[in-house]
Design a protein around this motif. Structure first.
Motif, mmCIF file in Angstrom:
data_model
loop_
_atom_site.group_PDB
_atom_site.id
_atom_site.type_symbol
_atom_site.label_atom_id
_atom_site.label_comp_id
_atom_site.label_asym_id
_atom_site.label_seq_id
_atom_site.Cartn_x
_atom_site.Cartn_y
_atom_site.Cartn_z
ATOM 1 N N LYS A 318 0.806 -1.220 0.000
ATOM 2 C CA LYS A 318 0.000 0.000 0.000
ATOM 3 C C LYS A 318 0.840 1.271 0.000
ATOM 4 O O LYS A 318 0.436 2.286 -0.573
ATOM 5 N N HIS A 319 2.015 1.211 0.665
ATOM 6 C CA HIS A 319 2.717 2.459 0.955
ATOM 7 C C HIS A 319 4.135 2.567 0.403
ATOM 8 O O HIS A 319 4.702 3.660 0.402
ATOM 9 N N SER A 321 6.683 2.003 -2.767
ATOM 10 C CA SER A 321 6.843 1.720 -4.198
ATOM 11 C C SER A 321 7.853 0.596 -4.414
ATOM 12 O O SER A 321 8.869 0.509 -3.720
ATOM 13 N N SER A 365 0.755 2.163 -3.928
ATOM 14 C CA SER A 365 1.331 3.250 -3.135
ATOM 15 C C SER A 365 1.069 4.611 -3.773
ATOM 16 O O SER A 365 0.770 5.597 -3.086
ATOM 17 N N ASN A 366 1.145 4.674 -5.090
ATOM 18 C CA ASN A 366 0.878 5.922 -5.792
ATOM 19 C C ASN A 366 -0.583 6.338 -5.651
ATOM 20 O O ASN A 366 -0.901 7.511 -5.454
ATOM 21 N N TYR A 367 -1.478 5.346 -5.733
ATOM 22 C CA TYR A 367 -2.902 5.634 -5.599
ATOM 23 C C TYR A 367 -3.239 6.094 -4.177
ATOM 24 O O TYR A 367 -4.040 7.013 -3.979
ATOM 25 N N LYS A 369 -1.257 7.601 -2.048
ATOM 26 C CA LYS A 369 -0.752 8.964 -1.860
ATOM 27 C C LYS A 369 -1.722 10.001 -2.424
ATOM 28 O O LYS A 369 -1.879 11.094 -1.879
ATOM 29 N N LYS A 370 -2.371 9.635 -3.514
ATOM 30 C CA LYS A 370 -3.302 10.566 -4.160
ATOM 31 C C LYS A 370 -4.727 10.444 -3.622
ATOM 32 O O LYS A 370 -5.642 11.079 -4.136
ATOM 33 N N LYS A 371 -4.889 9.614 -2.595
ATOM 34 C CA LYS A 371 -6.206 9.374 -1.973
ATOM 35 C C LYS A 371 -7.206 8.816 -2.978
ATOM 36 O O LYS A 371 -8.400 9.160 -2.978
#
Length: 434
Positions: A318-319, A321, A365-367, A369-371
């Motif tokens: 999830k967090h 990369s 992780s990217n998703y 971060k962008k909520k």
């Protein structure tokens, strides 16, 4: 006995007597009977307002004349009412026409409100408990076959008008930034039927789709549900889903569109046509990580280590990369240095193949971060609430028409605002299937 004592324009005054003797329950039953009597009298008067005065009518180029007043009984929320109304026919005979039934939006000799009540209850209950509920709580006694007949017709209207009637998205308090398209299947038990029907019995996959609208903080604000009965090729389901997608894109042209699903190939071939961003459902991925954890730590005494490793990988996925690449490398390294039983080897190889083939769809992780959403939990829940809870109870076996009926109605009911809009469309355009 309820009776009209005054008529003034469109208003009527009804007088009714209520017996208040006995226990409170007996009094309430008396009140219910009086209310139903009042409703019958008022509905009877209301229905007459939709009849003609008997003058000739023209429908297109066809001239119709009245055959006179003919008595008919209609089912209402308050009881059956009988009225005399004009029936029309051409000079050549043939099919008759009743203006009252067209104008009052009668469905299978039920008034619109009663049709709405019966079909709504049938969404949640089988015909026998619907009849029981109406009898016990509304003092309305109707047959099981009538419940099914009315519900089937209402569902047929919904299906026939899917491509014609568009439904408005409710006014939302927050701006919509992200829209997720997701789909999945749920198996339903079918009853064996005639070969000409194409129904062979056994379990077939019904499809569920949803369109979920999210605000800038990643909070879901609204969901549209689509349900489709089992079909070979899923063509009708994809067509219906596409129509909904095109409609929502007109409303939110600047939103970010994401397709989320499990690993089924047909899901991605569909979602890639409508989204620039696709993501594997996070929950499905964690199931494969769990499978790997049991290969890495197979012993009972290793449970604590296994759970710790599983938690770390899910968190990192999830967090952090590059976690997917690290998991793939760890699996390869493990295979090189360990001999496995056939069963464990099959598990780890299937997981390895899953990660290698789909790593491009695991940018969690990217998703995060962008909520942005990373799971199709809404669709998983819809498979249960839309399909399983109604169609897969103990002992159930369905004909295909029954599945279509229930899913059409439940999708309307579960998509906030659509059930009421559907009946508003019937009020506006009529209840004819053509």
């Amino acid at each position: 006995m309820a009776e009209i004592i005054k008529t003034e324009g469109s208003e009527i005054t009804i007088q009714v007597k209520v017996n208040l003797k006995g226990s409170m329950l007996e009094i309430e039953n008396s009140i219910l009977d009086a209310v139903n009597e009042t409703g019958q009298v008022a509905t009877q008067a209301g229905l007459k307002r939709f009849d003609t005065d008997g003058s000739p009518l023209c429908i297109g180029d066809t001239r119709l004349t009245s055959k006179g007043l003919v008595n008919k009984t209609y089912e209402t929320p308050y009881g059956a009412v009988s009225i005399e109304r004009n029936i029309y026919q051409t000079s050549k005979g043939g099919k008759t026409y009743c203006p009252l039934e067209q104008e009052a939006r009668i469905i299978q000799n039920a008034t619109p409100k009663f049709s709405q009540q019966v079909s709504s209850k049938y969404c949640w209950l089988n015909a026998p408990p619907v009849c029981q509920d109406l009898a016990d709580n509304h003092a309305r006694c109707i047959s099981q076959s009538y419940v099914q007949k009315v519900s089937d017709y209402v569902a047929s209207i919904a299906a026939a008008k899917e491509e014609v009637w568009e439904y408005e998205t409710p006014q939302l308090d927050k701006a919509i930034e992200t829209i997720v398209f997701s789909l999945d299947g749920a198996f339903v038990p079918l009853r064996a039927s005639n070969e000409s029907d194409g129904e062979t019995g056994g379990y077939r996959e019904a499809m569920v789709g949803n369109i979920s609208l999210y605000d800038i903080d990643g909070e879901r604000q609204h969901t549209i549900y689509i349900g489709a009965a089992p079909e070979y090729g899923k063509g009708q389901f994809f067509k219906r889903f596409t129509q909904e997608i095109e409609h929502i894109k007109k409303q939110y042209p600047d939103a970010t569109y994401i397709g989320i699903a499990d690993g089924a190939k047909s899901n991605w071939s569909f979602l890639s046509q409508h989204t620039d961003n696709q993501l594997l459902d996070f929950f499905h991925v964690t199931e494969y990580i769990s499978k790997v954890s049991h290969v890495f730590y197979p012993e009972q005494m290793q449970q604590a280590e296994r759970e710790k490793w599983l938690h770390e990988q899910c968190h990192n996925l999830k967090h952090v990369s590059g976690t997917v690449v690290k998991i793939i490398e760890d699996i390869h390294q493990f295979l090189k240095s360990n001999k496995l039983t056939k069963s464990l080897q099959e598990d780890v190889l299937s997981a390895l193949s899953y990660f290698e083939n789909n790593q491009g769809l695991m940018d969690y992780s990217n998703y995060v971060k962008k909520k942005l959403p990373i799971g199709s939990g809404v669709t998983e829940a819809a498979c249960k609430t839309l399909v399983k809870q109604r169609l897969c109870c103990s002992g159930m076996r369905w004909k295909m028409q029954g599945v279509k009926c229930v899913l059409s109605l439940r999708a309307l009911l579960q998509s906030k605002g659509r059930w009421q809009q559907f009946w508003e469309r019937i009020e506006q355009f009529g209840a004819c299937l053509a």
